[in-house]
Design an enzyme around this catalytic site. Sequence first.
Site, PDB file in Angstrom:
ATOM      1  CG  ASP A  33      67.267  51.235  40.471  1.00 30.24           C
ATOM      2  OD1 ASP A  33      66.928  52.552  40.525  1.00 30.24           O
ATOM      3  OD2 ASP A  33      68.571  50.871  40.778  1.00 30.24           O
ATOM      4  CE1 TYR A  34      63.009  46.111  37.263  1.00 31.72           C
ATOM      5  CE2 TYR A  34      65.334  45.917  38.251  1.00 31.72           C
ATOM      6  CZ  TYR A  34      64.484  45.802  37.190  1.00 31.72           C
ATOM      7  OH  TYR A  34      64.886  45.804  35.932  1.00 31.72           O
TER       8      TYR A  34
END
Length: 348
Positions: free
Chosen positions: A276-277
């Site tokens: 996600d990041y």
Amino acid sequence: ADQLVAAWVARHDLADIEARFAATGVAGTAVRSADEIVGDAHIAARGAILKLKSTSGRDFLAPAAVPKLTRTPAEAAAGAPRLGEHTELVRADIERIASRRRPDVKHDDQAGAGPLGGVRVLDLSQWLAGPAAATLLGDFGAEVIMIELPATGPAASDGPGSRGPGVPVTNRNKKSVTLDVRSPRGREVFLELARSSDVIVENFRPGTLERWNLGPEMLRRVNPRLVLLRSSGFGQSGPFTARAAFNPVGLAFGGMTYLNGWPDRPPVRDGVTAGDYSTALFNVLGVVAALLRRDLDGEGQIVDTAMYECALRLTGDTLAVRSALGIRRERAGGAWPVYPSSLTVEAR
């Protein structure tokens, strides 16, 4: 529940499991090695791998540029230069480089507002790569307005519009508007906001905005200067476009999970939200690139980011050593013979 799932998986063929997951909308995928990535039809359809040539003339494979921009895509990849290959060319061109036109930066109204001061972002996204990208834009001065769908479950952490414990971490520096864009009136208000905005962030499964009559054509009609970030697991094109995905799925399909763990055991999850990041960072790169281009010609565009492609980019030379040297990286507890050892040891 984990034991029940594990027992069921053990009784079925891998291809059958993936087909069932895809048919029923389950966010799951097989863990893919470098060989399986190179041979995958979806990855080929997306052009997620490119061919390069080393300075010695050897052909090899590498991850393609991430994300994909609809109007001004990344340039075709050229090989890395030899040592000092362009020294004389750059020296001869210094005068032209120094005289390049630079933007007219105002020092009064936007002083102290951050480098993205004056940029308005409508954050229509859900957990996590979309909201995290919008937060990074907000960290550097953009005005970020969260368009939160009404909650659909009985608890505050259920369904769209949820406000669970991750909200204060992921959504700092934002404003919040509760708006059901699926209703006629909510859609009308959203389009009115879009007219005066610069960026829209969404990470629904591809096709969702189109079903709500808020697809790219409609948004461009309202505001041709809009940059639309579309962040998803498998991207906006290719045979796997409609498949559900979240952090572990993107990492598994992109080759990172295959390398994580020990050779005598199944691969392990990353334990953090690396998919996600890292996708959020590529999202920001695409948005800023599209905004810079818009400053030149006044036109917005779509930024298409697939989480698995971000994960694939983070595998470094995995594809290169497989294609050029015939070495397939395997799980090795963090060791990798190409690089010097880097141990974690316990001190007294």
